[in-house]
Structures are given as C-alpha cells and as structure tokens.
Design a protein around this motif. Structure first.
Motif, mmCIF file in Angstrom:
data_model
loop_
_atom_site.group_PDB
_atom_site.id
_atom_site.type_symbol
_atom_site.label_atom_id
_atom_site.label_comp_id
_atom_site.label_asym_id
_atom_site.label_seq_id
_atom_site.Cartn_x
_atom_site.Cartn_y
_atom_site.Cartn_z
ATOM 1 N N VAL A 195 -27.710 66.393 70.169
ATOM 2 C CA VAL A 195 -29.117 66.314 70.531
ATOM 3 C C VAL A 195 -29.941 66.394 69.255
ATOM 4 N N THR A 196 -30.935 65.510 69.121
ATOM 5 C CA THR A 196 -31.758 65.489 67.912
ATOM 6 C C THR A 196 -33.175 65.982 68.176
ATOM 7 N N THR A 197 -33.374 66.685 69.267
ATOM 8 C CA THR A 197 -34.681 67.239 69.599
ATOM 9 C C THR A 197 -34.507 68.667 70.076
ATOM 10 N N THR A 198 -35.578 69.447 70.027
ATOM 11 C CA THR A 198 -35.513 70.832 70.493
ATOM 12 C C THR A 198 -35.765 70.945 71.989
ATOM 13 N N ALA A 199 -36.054 69.836 72.660
ATOM 14 C CA ALA A 199 -36.273 69.867 74.109
ATOM 15 C C ALA A 199 -35.022 70.384 74.801
ATOM 16 N N SER A 200 -35.210 71.149 75.873
ATOM 17 C CA SER A 200 -34.073 71.745 76.572
ATOM 18 C C SER A 200 -33.258 70.687 77.305
ATOM 19 N N ALA A 201 -32.024 71.068 77.651
ATOM 20 C CA ALA A 201 -31.141 70.156 78.374
ATOM 21 C C ALA A 201 -31.732 69.770 79.722
ATOM 22 N N SER A 202 -32.376 70.726 80.413
ATOM 23 C CA SER A 202 -32.932 70.423 81.736
ATOM 24 C C SER A 202 -34.062 69.410 81.647
ATOM 25 N N VAL A 203 -34.895 69.513 80.608
ATOM 26 C CA VAL A 203 -35.971 68.545 80.415
ATOM 27 C C VAL A 203 -35.395 67.165 80.132
ATOM 28 N N ARG A 204 -34.413 67.094 79.265
ATOM 29 C CA ARG A 204 -33.833 65.791 78.919
ATOM 30 C C ARG A 204 -33.142 65.162 80.124
ATOM 31 N N ARG A 205 -32.462 65.970 80.921
ATOM 32 C CA ARG A 205 -31.836 65.429 82.133
ATOM 33 C C ARG A 205 -32.890 64.877 83.093
ATOM 34 N N ALA A 206 -33.989 65.636 83.280
ATOM 35 C CA ALA A 206 -35.038 65.199 84.206
ATOM 36 C C ALA A 206 -35.677 63.893 83.745
ATOM 37 N N LEU A 207 -35.940 63.786 82.446
ATOM 38 C CA LEU A 207 -36.544 62.565 81.914
ATOM 39 C C LEU A 207 -35.598 61.373 82.061
ATOM 40 N N ALA A 208 -34.347 61.563 81.655
ATOM 41 C CA ALA A 208 -33.375 60.469 81.722
ATOM 42 C C ALA A 208 -33.140 60.029 83.155
ATOM 43 N N ARG A 209 -33.109 60.978 84.058
ATOM 44 C CA ARG A 209 -32.918 60.670 85.482
ATOM 45 C C ARG A 209 -34.010 59.730 85.976
ATOM 46 N N GLN A 210 -35.276 60.056 85.671
ATOM 47 C CA GLN A 210 -36.379 59.244 86.166
ATOM 48 C C GLN A 210 -36.428 57.883 85.484
ATOM 49 N N ILE A 211 -36.221 57.858 84.166
ATOM 50 C CA ILE A 211 -36.268 56.586 83.438
ATOM 51 C C ILE A 211 -35.147 55.659 83.913
ATOM 52 N N GLN A 212 -33.950 56.242 84.141
ATOM 53 C CA GLN A 212 -32.836 55.425 84.640
ATOM 54 C C GLN A 212 -33.151 54.837 86.009
ATOM 55 N N ARG A 213 -33.730 55.638 86.901
ATOM 56 C CA ARG A 213 -34.062 55.134 88.243
ATOM 57 C C ARG A 213 -35.112 54.033 88.155
ATOM 58 N N ASP A 214 -36.116 54.215 87.313
ATOM 59 C CA ASP A 214 -37.143 53.192 87.167
ATOM 60 C C ASP A 214 -36.560 51.901 86.611
ATOM 61 N N ARG A 215 -35.654 52.034 85.658
ATOM 62 C CA ARG A 215 -35.026 50.855 85.070
ATOM 63 C C ARG A 215 -34.201 50.095 86.113
ATOM 64 N N LEU A 216 -33.421 50.819 86.907
ATOM 65 C CA LEU A 216 -32.601 50.160 87.919
ATOM 66 C C LEU A 216 -33.474 49.457 88.960
ATOM 67 N N ARG A 217 -34.570 50.083 89.343
ATOM 68 C CA ARG A 217 -35.451 49.463 90.319
ATOM 69 C C ARG A 217 -36.123 48.231 89.745
ATOM 70 N N GLY A 218 -36.426 48.268 88.443
ATOM 71 C CA GLY A 218 -37.029 47.113 87.813
ATOM 72 C C GLY A 218 -36.066 45.957 87.659
ATOM 73 N N ASP A 219 -34.764 46.294 87.536
ATOM 74 C CA ASP A 219 -33.749 45.243 87.372
ATOM 75 C C ASP A 219 -33.276 44.668 88.691
ATOM 76 N N SER A 220 -33.621 45.356 89.812
ATOM 77 C CA SER A 220 -33.110 44.914 91.124
ATOM 78 C C SER A 220 -33.727 43.576 91.525
#
Length: 225
Positions: free
Chosen positions: A200-225
C-alpha cells in the motif's frame, strides 16, 4: 480523478446501508424475545446476545469508517457543509471530526481501478461478487458469502478471500454465457493481483480502500455492461 457529488453519495449510502439492515433485524429479534422471556432457552439467549454483539461491532466499524471517509472527503477538497449534506450529519459534528485529523498531510490516494495492494483488490473482488449476486439473483453461488460480508459476519481474512474467490470462479464458470466479458476480465486482473500483491502506498486504512475499490469496480462493470 475527482469524484462527483452523486458518486460520493452512492458510496456513502452503500457503506452505511448494510449496518442499518443488520440493526433493524437485530432489534426486531430483541423485541420478539422480550415477549417470551419465560420460555427463553440458553441457546436462544446465546443467539440473541451474539446478534447484539454483531450489531455493536458493526456499528463501531461503521463509525470508524465514516470518520475516515470524512477525512478523505476533506482531503479531496469538499467543504464541511457539503460533507455534512452527504453524511446526514450537522456541520459542527463534521467540523469536530475534521479537526481530529490534519488534512493534506498524507500522500494523495489515487482512485484508478488498476491498483495492486491487497485491500484494494479485496474491494474489487467484493464489488464483482456483489454484481454477480445481483445479476443472477437466487442462483449465484457467492450470494450467501456476499450477504455475510454485508452483515459483518465475514471479515477479509486471507482464508475468507480465498473462499470468495472460489465462489466467484464457480459463478463465472456456471454463467459464462450469460454475463458480460468484463466480469471475467475483472476477475482475471483481480486474481493476478491477489497472487502477487504490492505494498500500500497511502496511509488510508484498509477498510477505506476496500470501500472505494468496491464502489469503483461496481460502477465500472455497470458502465461496461
């Protein structure tokens, strides 16, 4: 990459919704039990207290995550008034949370989907599993696991992540002809990253990074559908 107000609103609502559902269910169960105290068995009491502990733990985790997200929003340049609107908090309460942290004193956290540290990849896997679960409602093998994560019953341990990977792989195989190619492509990238994760190259916590990645991944998949 700057987030828009609708994107951040969706992220916050998604993170908080699971905790609200767990709380409402547990409180309903507590009320039912109070009406039958004369016949309460030890097993019932044990289950009731376990459910309460789950709610308490989930609530504490949600409060910590919200505080970290408020700091992140402030680092992104959002005003305290805007953050108060997003979180449903008062402006003084937001100001108090922001005052606990020094904004701008940590490395900027990139929001590119293509990052390879473990928390980020866990969040991407979580988002992919949720999309599969919703797309194939009732038949997806990963649904029960996704529900357990949402209720706080499953943590992101290496063993649990391996199990979720196995279930997602099953769903990709069973529904290969019915889902967009982007689902398989996303899993392939996530799987390669999890096999050899980077630091990890940021001081953001693991829970924050998981939450962000989760939402960005879902948005990306919906955009690609």
């Amino acid at each position: 990459m700057a987030w828009t107000l609708p994107e951040i609103t969706r992220l916050y609502n998604l993170v908080m919704r699971a905790g609200v559902r767990v709380y409402n269910r547990a409180m309903a169960g507590e009320q039912d039990t109070r009406q039958n105290l004369d016949t309460l068995t030890e097993e019932q009491a044990e289950q009731m207290l376990a459910d309460m502990n789950e709610v308490i733990r989930a609530g504490e985790e949600m409060r910590r995550l919200r505080a970290e997200m408020i700091k992140l929003f402030a680092d992104f340049g959002w005003t305290q008034d805007r953050i108060a609107q997003l979180t449903g908090m008062s402006q003084p309460a937001v100001s108090k949370q922001v005052a606990k942290y020094k904004t701008g004193d940590s490395p900027s956290m990139g929001l590119s989907l293509d990052q390879h540290d473990t928390p980020w990849l866990d969040g991407r896997l979580w988002g992919l599993a949720e999309e599969i679960s919703e797309t194939f409602d009732g038949t997806a093998r990963c649904t029960r696991y996704v529900t357990a994560i949402a209720r706080g019953r499953k943590r992101f341990t290496p063993q649990n992540v391996d199990e979720l990977r196995r279930l997602v792989e099953e769903d990709l195989r069973l529904h290969r002809g019915e889902m967009p190619r982007s689902y398989q492509d996303a899993y392939d990238a996530i799987s390669r990253g999890l096999d050899i994760p980077s630091k990890v190259t940021t001081t953001a916590s693991a829970s924050v990074r998981r939450a962000l990645a989760r939402q960005i991944q879902r948005d990306r998949l919906r955009g690609d559908s």
